[in-house]
Write a protein that holds these residues in place. Sequence first.
Motif, PDB file in Angstrom:
ATOM      1  N   VAL B 130       0.838  -1.220   0.000  1.00  0.00           N
ATOM      2  CA  VAL B 130       0.000   0.000   0.000  1.00  0.00           C
ATOM      3  C   VAL B 130       0.867   1.262   0.000  1.00  0.00           C
ATOM      4  O   VAL B 130       0.379   2.344  -0.296  1.00  0.00           O
ATOM      5  CB  VAL B 130      -1.030   0.072   1.166  1.00  0.00           C
ATOM      6  N   GLY B 138      -4.361  12.649  -2.129  1.00  0.00           N
ATOM      7  CA  GLY B 138      -5.230  12.307  -1.009  1.00  0.00           C
ATOM      8  C   GLY B 138      -5.121  10.894  -0.488  1.00  0.00           C
ATOM      9  O   GLY B 138      -5.659  10.596   0.565  1.00  0.00           O
ATOM     10  N   GLY B 139      -4.452  10.010  -1.188  1.00  0.00           N
ATOM     11  CA  GLY B 139      -4.445   8.637  -0.717  1.00  0.00           C
ATOM     12  C   GLY B 139      -3.554   7.811  -1.599  1.00  0.00           C
ATOM     13  O   GLY B 139      -2.638   8.325  -2.222  1.00  0.00           O
ATOM     14  N   PHE B 140      -3.807   6.520  -1.651  1.00  0.00           N
ATOM     15  CA  PHE B 140      -3.037   5.726  -2.593  1.00  0.00           C
ATOM     16  C   PHE B 140      -4.005   5.291  -3.678  1.00  0.00           C
ATOM     17  O   PHE B 140      -5.194   5.213  -3.493  1.00  0.00           O
ATOM     18  CB  PHE B 140      -2.334   4.543  -1.924  1.00  0.00           C
ATOM     19  N   ASP B 141      -3.464   5.069  -4.861  1.00  0.00           N
ATOM     20  CA  ASP B 141      -4.312   4.543  -5.893  1.00  0.00           C
ATOM     21  C   ASP B 141      -3.482   3.720  -6.872  1.00  0.00           C
ATOM     22  O   ASP B 141      -2.274   3.644  -6.760  1.00  0.00           O
ATOM     23  CB  ASP B 141      -5.110   5.637  -6.596  1.00  0.00           C
ATOM     24  N   SER B 142      -4.168   3.110  -7.797  1.00  0.00           N
ATOM     25  CA  SER B 142      -3.527   2.236  -8.769  1.00  0.00           C
ATOM     26  C   SER B 142      -2.723   1.131  -8.121  1.00  0.00           C
ATOM     27  O   SER B 142      -1.625   0.801  -8.565  1.00  0.00           O
ATOM     28  CB  SER B 142      -2.640   3.058  -9.723  1.00  0.00           C
ATOM     29  N   TYR B 143      -3.267   0.550  -7.058  1.00  0.00           N
ATOM     30  CA  TYR B 143      -2.682  -0.652  -6.463  1.00  0.00           C
ATOM     31  C   TYR B 143      -2.531  -1.732  -7.537  1.00  0.00           C
ATOM     32  O   TYR B 143      -1.606  -2.528  -7.498  1.00  0.00           O
ATOM     33  CB  TYR B 143      -3.592  -1.141  -5.337  1.00  0.00           C
ATOM     34  N   ALA B 144      -3.453  -1.716  -8.510  1.00  0.00           N
ATOM     35  CA  ALA B 144      -3.420  -2.733  -9.575  1.00  0.00           C
ATOM     36  C   ALA B 144      -2.217  -2.576 -10.499  1.00  0.00           C
ATOM     37  O   ALA B 144      -1.816  -3.526 -11.162  1.00  0.00           O
ATOM     38  CB  ALA B 144      -4.704  -2.673 -10.404  1.00  0.00           C
ATOM     39  N   ASP B 145      -1.648  -1.376 -10.564  1.00  0.00           N
ATOM     40  CA  ASP B 145      -0.573  -1.117 -11.534  1.00  0.00           C
ATOM     41  C   ASP B 145       0.782  -1.468 -10.959  1.00  0.00           C
ATOM     42  O   ASP B 145       1.435  -0.640 -10.323  1.00  0.00           O
ATOM     43  CB  ASP B 145      -0.612   0.347 -11.992  1.00  0.00           C
ATOM     44  N   ARG B 204      -1.387   3.607   7.850  1.00  0.00           N
ATOM     45  CA  ARG B 204      -1.155   2.623   6.782  1.00  0.00           C
ATOM     46  C   ARG B 204       0.019   1.754   7.182  1.00  0.00           C
ATOM     47  O   ARG B 204       1.012   2.256   7.677  1.00  0.00           O
ATOM     48  CB  ARG B 204      -0.795   3.349   5.482  1.00  0.00           C
TER      49      ARG B 204
END
Lengths: 216, 216
Positions: B130, B138-145, B204
């Motif tokens: 993460v 604002g956060g984390f994103d694209s965990y999939a990438d 986190r």
Amino acid sequence: GYQELRRAKLGLNDELEIPALAALLPAASGLRVLDLGCGEGGLARRLADDGASDVLAVDASASMLANAVRHPRVRYLRADLACLDLQEEFDLVVSSLALHYVADFDGLVARIARRLTPGGSFVFSVEHPVITAPHSAGGFDSYADEGPRQRTWFATDVLKHHRTIATILTTLRRHGFSLTAVAEPQPTPAQARQYPHLAIHRDRPPLLLVAAEARR
Amino acid sequence: GYQELRRAKLGLNDELEIPALAALLPAASGLRVLDLGCGEGGLARRLADDGASDVLAVDASASMLANAVRHPRVRYLRADLACLDLQEEFDLVVSSLALHYVADFDGLVARIARRLTPGGSFVFSVEHPVITAPHSAGGFDSYADEGPRQRTWFATDVLKHHRTIATILTTLRRHGFSLTAVAEPQPTPAQARQYPHLAIHRDRPPLLLVAAEARR
């Protein structure tokens, strides 16, 4: 509104959860199966159709079970997973998106371990811990703070229980399970293009799936 | 500034990473150990002091190795983990906060599996997925990438590789490892009060630790 949310939820189930869970399940042929949190029985009936010799499908909700479709090899049982303690033996225990409603995961896993045949399988999906963690406006936080989370879903308050990935996997190990697979399905770029309402699930993994094998 | 960051980093290592890794390590007595990404040799020397018969401590950085403290049972080797392929056998392979710098995790795990004795242990810590996931404000994103992430740490650009938890655990399984423990250490409320700069790590999980056993 409601239709959009329902569509997003359906897409999540049809496009991600159902195929990811199917990929982790052993061949059902001849197995005695326990389905924890069966809802309207979709998974239970698929397993029976795939050759399971008997499926005991349990849910706490009378209205879900009232809508469940009958099948000659599926027995429906209304019971609370928190205190369910069966005297039967099973070769496979499955659970689709239900165990994050259970407060005492350790106790439930202990009871599952006692009811599985040696080498039997326990395969389940839950909301991903990065989703059940308490959220602020901008992101998720307090991943460390395990415990109940009140969520309002339309008119109904539901209580979910946040547990970290480490807690989930360590609990399984403590009760003698070997971990055989962990999955975090997210939409492919192609799925996100085809179903734009799924694109958000590329940001954070919505689901955690685990397959474990009982002590031989 | 620099001092604060350094203090936060030291706190993270001393308070979280070192004890969490120690809790997953087998008794070192008599073991032949390989330490991947040894830095200045702290972990390698602790294992040698705990009775390891021999520790081969590998790092790509000449300046780290120049600062490494000598020990009669620690051999230091400068080598890139991306192409390291040893001809020796080991009972334990450890790695502290280094494997997120390796692009080809699958290839590295395959080589580790070949060099571990049957039933040998592979125990490592990495930055939590993460955290290595691409971040927005604002956060984390694209965990999939999954893939490389450029990060600037003071003057130096470092390249980290984001992999999901599912990928890390599935890769280990694919090369015959059994998973024996997964940990996501975070500060306790008491630690967060005592070391206020650590409190952010309750939001986190900063670290993922895995212990796995080679095929017997």
